[in-house]
Design an enzyme around this catalytic site. Structure first.
Site, PDB file in Angstrom:
ATOM      1  N   SER A   1       0.833  -1.211   0.000  1.00  0.00           N
ATOM      2  CA  SER A   1       0.000   0.000   0.000  1.00  0.00           C
ATOM      3  C   SER A   1       0.867   1.259   0.000  1.00  0.00           C
ATOM      4  CB  SER A   1      -0.959   0.010   1.194  1.00  0.00           C
ATOM      5  OG  SER A   1      -0.282  -0.218   2.405  1.00  0.00           O
TER       6      SER A   1
ATOM      7  N   HIS B   1      -2.447  -8.697   1.666  1.00  0.00           N
ATOM      8  CA  HIS B   1      -2.078  -7.476   2.410  1.00  0.00           C
ATOM      9  C   HIS B   1      -3.211  -7.162   3.394  1.00  0.00           C
ATOM     10  CE1 HIS B   1      -0.026  -3.862   3.362  1.00  0.00           C
ATOM     11  NE2 HIS B   1      -0.300  -3.122   2.307  1.00  0.00           N
TER      12      HIS B   1
ATOM     13  N   HIS C   1       5.087 -13.217   6.757  1.00  0.00           N
ATOM     14  CA  HIS C   1       5.379 -11.829   6.403  1.00  0.00           C
ATOM     15  C   HIS C   1       6.552 -11.789   5.435  1.00  0.00           C
ATOM     16  CE1 HIS C   1       6.064  -7.498   6.776  1.00  0.00           C
ATOM     17  NE2 HIS C   1       4.809  -7.473   7.164  1.00  0.00           N
TER      18      HIS C   1
ATOM     19  N   ASP D   1      -2.598  -8.778  11.241  1.00  0.00           N
ATOM     20  CA  ASP D   1      -3.995  -9.096  10.932  1.00  0.00           C
ATOM     21  C   ASP D   1      -4.526 -10.301  11.695  1.00  0.00           C
ATOM     22  OD1 ASP D   1      -4.214  -6.989   9.001  1.00  0.00           O
ATOM     23  OD2 ASP D   1      -2.944  -8.199   7.694  1.00  0.00           O
TER      24      ASP D   1
HETATM   25  N1  HAX Z   1       0.184 -19.999   5.051  1.00  0.00           N
HETATM   26  C1  HAX Z   1       0.582 -20.921   4.142  1.00  0.00           C
HETATM   27  N2  HAX Z   1       1.645 -20.768   3.337  1.00  0.00           N
HETATM   28  C2  HAX Z   1       2.361 -19.651   3.491  1.00  0.00           C
HETATM   29  C3  HAX Z   1       2.048 -18.672   4.445  1.00  0.00           C
HETATM   30  C4  HAX Z   1       0.902 -18.882   5.240  1.00  0.00           C
HETATM   31  N3  HAX Z   1       0.470 -17.982   6.135  1.00  0.00           N
HETATM   32  N4  HAX Z   1       2.951 -17.686   4.374  1.00  0.00           N
HETATM   33  C5  HAX Z   1       3.819 -18.024   3.391  1.00  0.00           C
HETATM   34  N5  HAX Z   1       3.459 -19.195   2.858  1.00  0.00           N
HETATM   35  C6  HAX Z   1       4.054 -19.868   1.718  1.00  0.00           C
HETATM   36  C7  HAX Z   1       3.984 -18.969   0.503  1.00  0.00           C
HETATM   37  O1  HAX Z   1       2.678 -19.015  -0.090  1.00  0.00           O
HETATM   38  C8  HAX Z   1       5.089 -19.539  -0.360  1.00  0.00           C
HETATM   39  O2  HAX Z   1       4.608 -20.737  -0.941  1.00  0.00           O
HETATM   40  P1  HAX Z   1       5.020 -21.155  -2.456  1.00  0.00           P
HETATM   41  O3  HAX Z   1       6.523 -21.244  -2.449  1.00  0.00           O
HETATM   42  O4  HAX Z   1       4.331 -22.451  -2.642  1.00  0.00           O
HETATM   43  O5  HAX Z   1       4.526 -20.058  -3.338  1.00  0.00           O
HETATM   44  C9  HAX Z   1       6.151 -19.903   0.676  1.00  0.00           C
HETATM   45  O6  HAX Z   1       5.440 -20.064   1.931  1.00  0.00           O
HETATM   46  C10 HAX Z   1       7.231 -18.863   0.854  1.00  0.00           C
HETATM   47  O7  HAX Z   1       6.617 -17.633   1.146  1.00  0.00           O
HETATM   48  P2  HAX Z   1       7.380 -16.573   2.070  1.00  0.00           P
HETATM   49  O8  HAX Z   1       8.633 -16.182   1.369  1.00  0.00           O
HETATM   50  O9  HAX Z   1       7.474 -17.075   3.452  1.00  0.00           O
HETATM   51  O10 HAX Z   1       6.348 -15.367   2.117  1.00  0.00           O
HETATM   52  P3  HAX Z   1       6.159 -14.189   1.064  1.00  0.00           P
HETATM   53  O11 HAX Z   1       7.119 -13.105   1.378  1.00  0.00           O
HETATM   54  O12 HAX Z   1       6.184 -14.702  -0.335  1.00  0.00           O
HETATM   55  O13 HAX Z   1       4.678 -13.733   1.363  1.00  0.00           O
HETATM   56  C11 HAX Z   1       2.828 -13.170   2.731  1.00  0.00           C
HETATM   57  C12 HAX Z   1       4.343 -13.034   2.531  1.00  0.00           C
HETATM   58  C13 HAX Z   1       2.407 -12.246   3.843  1.00  0.00           C
HETATM   59  C14 HAX Z   1       2.116 -12.761   1.453  1.00  0.00           C
HETATM   60  C15 HAX Z   1       2.525 -14.642   3.098  1.00  0.00           C
HETATM   61  O14 HAX Z   1       3.152 -14.980   4.314  1.00  0.00           O
HETATM   62  C16 HAX Z   1       1.027 -14.941   3.189  1.00  0.00           C
HETATM   63  O15 HAX Z   1       0.416 -15.243   2.159  1.00  0.00           O
HETATM   64  N6  HAX Z   1       0.419 -14.847   4.420  1.00  0.00           N
HETATM   65  C17 HAX Z   1      -1.003 -15.028   4.578  1.00  0.00           C
HETATM   66  C18 HAX Z   1      -1.753 -13.774   4.187  1.00  0.00           C
HETATM   67  C19 HAX Z   1      -1.525 -12.669   5.194  1.00  0.00           C
HETATM   68  O16 HAX Z   1      -1.645 -12.861   6.380  1.00  0.00           O
HETATM   69  N7  HAX Z   1      -1.226 -11.469   4.691  1.00  0.00           N
HETATM   70  C20 HAX Z   1      -1.030 -10.283   5.551  1.00  0.00           C
HETATM   71  C21 HAX Z   1       0.429  -9.936   5.712  1.00  0.00           C
HETATM   72  C22 HAX Z   1       0.651  -8.725   6.583  1.00  0.00           C
HETATM   73  C23 HAX Z   1       0.127  -7.506   5.925  1.00  0.00           C
HETATM   74  O17 HAX Z   1       0.588  -7.025   4.917  1.00  0.00           O
HETATM   75  N8  HAX Z   1      -0.944  -7.005   6.442  1.00  0.00           N
HETATM   76  O18 HAX Z   1      -1.596  -6.014   5.846  1.00  0.00           O
END
Ligand code: HAX
Length: 436
Positions: free
Chosen positions: A242, A272, A319, A374
């Site tokens: 954002s 996000h 995260h 969150d």
């Molecule tokens: N549940 C399951 N799998 C997850 C996960 C979770 N909570 N968090 C990460 N992973 C997975 C990813 O999907 C990725 O899988 P693939 O290799 O199969 O694609 C792998 O673990 C590596 O990801 P990462 O490097 O640990 O995490 P990223 O930096 O790519 O993504 C995210 C960060 C926040 C998007 C991710 O942890 C996620 O999807 N979390 C759940 C959604 C969420 O809570 N979002 C809010 C984040 C905070 C925020 O911005 N708030 O506004």
């Protein structure tokens, strides 16, 4: 010129001069290298922008101008008899770089109250939408619609000098922040209370008045919650989706309304800000499926594994930068432990915290198995009777405006360039690899 603006001008001028001198002497020094995995992996960790209002450490979490959340809970001004910080104080800290006195925070409250009138055209635009339209869509449309009255755009059209960009941006920033609670409350009441709106109470602070206009709960601690909530969601350095979107749009000299609305579009994504809605939906579905609002750790673990087996993420966990429990999660936990220790939903969140990290860590690919901001917020809101899940991201958005807009004032004062990173084709990378 008001004293807040005067102080900002003084600080910004000094920093601008120092930045120019530093760039002249050190502009060619290298600070980073980019790996192929970063090109394909969302540019994680690549240093490409300046963001002064806050900085994120993977282990310590967020610091606003050097101060952690527990420090800010102590140091920032509070309303009389209150325990939670006033968001106005955090805004002052982000904009000026100094913890304000109570008088300085009160000045911002009064200023935002004075500027809070929402243009009739914006209310008309909202009234033209179905009350069932997702609240984030309504919010984004409302913010965009106010660009029409932007001080920056108007003065730009009249031939404003570059050296005045910060001044016009300050005016837009203050007007936009002043109006956001009224717009957000208007959306809430039209969507969930048949348009029965609640008049603002000018005697209250920014967050207290917002809580009042939402009309969710008479419990005075709901106002305290809003003060805490709007403080901790405000900023998370510049690279998050954002903030970065708003920064990118702002770098084209789009005004504060258009830039912030763009940031809200990013916030509305489930990876996000929309995660706060997704978390509470996920927990509600879990307790419904298990058949009790007091699930055991084993029952939660089974549900987590089922969610993962369906190829979904566990919302509220993980995260892109953090590698420890999010201090914003912890701050909300501290609040809930004090005010609602027996809340059913918060207890499910706390039990989840005991089992989910191990399961995620066991997958071997999740870089951060800990809860993020969150994971907690919805369970507290439900306790106060706010169970309109699809509204939650609007609350996040009201808060995020403070960080994004305080930084936008700085970006304009520093004269930051149009953002334009380099993209490459897959073929370019393949050829690079062959040559290497
Ligand atoms: N549940 C399951 N799998 C997850 C996960 C979770 N909570 N968090 C990460 N992973 C997975 C990813 O999907 C990725 O899988 P693939 O290799 O199969 O694609 C792998 O673990 C590596 O990801 P990462 O490097 O640990 O995490 P990223 O930096 O790519 O993504 C995210 C960060 C926040 C998007 C991710 O942890 C996620 O999807 N979390 C759940 C959604 C969420 O809570 N979002 C809010 C984040 C905070 C925020 O911005 N708030 O506004």
């Amino acid at each position: 010129m008001d004293h807040l603006k005067e102080k900002f001008k003084e600080k910004a001028f000094a920093q601008f001069t120092a930045m120019r001198a530093m760039l002249k002497e050190h502009g060619d020094k290298k600070v980073d290298e980019v790996k192929i995995s970063q090109i394909f992996g969302g540019a994680r960790g690549v240093k490409t922008m300046v963001w002064d209002t806050s900085q994120l450490d993977a282990v310590e979490g967020i610091r606003f101008r050097g101060y952690s959340i527990p420090e800010l809970r102590e140091l920032l001004p509070k309303v009389e008899g209150g325990k939670e910080p006033m968001p106005e104080g955090l805004f002052h800290l982000m904009l000026i770089g100094e913890v304000p006195t109570k008088e300085e925070a009160d000045f911002i409250s009064r200023e935002w109250s004075r500027r809070a009138t929402v243009p009739a055209a914006t209310l008309k635009v909202l009234d033209s939408l179905s009350p069932e339209t997702h609240p984030m869509i309504q919010f984004i449309i409302a913010v965009n619609s106010m660009s029409d009255g932007s001080v920056f755009s108007t003065r730009y059209a009249d031939g404003m000098s570059k050296s005045d960009y910060w001044d016009a941006t300050y005016e837009d920033t203050m007007n936009l922040l002043a109006r956001l609670p009224r717009i957000a409350a208007y959306i809430f009441r039209r969507s969930f209370f048949d348009g029965k709106h609640i008049e603002a109470d000018e005697s209250l602070d920014w967050a207290g008045n917002f809580a009042h206009m939402l009309g969710v709960s008479d419990d005075p601690t709901f106002k305290s919650l809003m003060r805490l909530y709007l403080t901790i969601h405000a900023d998370h350095e510049g690279g998050n989706a954002s903030a970065h979107t708003a920064h990118l749009i702002g770098s084209t000299l789009s005004d504060a309304y258009l830039s912030f609305a763009g940031g809200l579009n990013s916030l509305a994504g489930p990876l996000h800000g929309l995660a706060n809605q997704e978390v509470i939906k996920w927990i509600t579905e879990m307790v419904e499926k298990i058949g009790t609002d007091e699930p055991t750790k084993e029952q939660i673990a089974t549900y987590v594994n089922e969610t993962l087996a369906q190829g979904k993420v566990i919302p509220g966990y993980g995260h892109a930068v953090l590698r420890q429990p999010d201090p914003r999660f912890t701050a909300q936990r501290v609040f809930a432990e004090e005010y609602i220790p027996d809340g059913k939903m918060v207890n499910v969140v706390w039990k989840g915290f005991e089992v989910i990290p191990d399961i995620l860590a066991g997958l071997g690919k999740v870089k951060n198995p800990w809860p993020n901001v969150d994971a907690h917020s919805g369970a507290i809101l439900v306790h106060y009777g706010m169970d309109q899940f699809n509204y939650y991201t609007v609350l996040f958005g009201v808060s995020r405006a403070m960080g994004v807009l305080a930084q936008m004032c700085w970006s304009r004062a520093m004269g930051f360039a149009l953002e334009r990173p380099k993209s490459v084709t897959t073929e370019w990378v393949e050829n690079f690899v062959k040559k290497a």
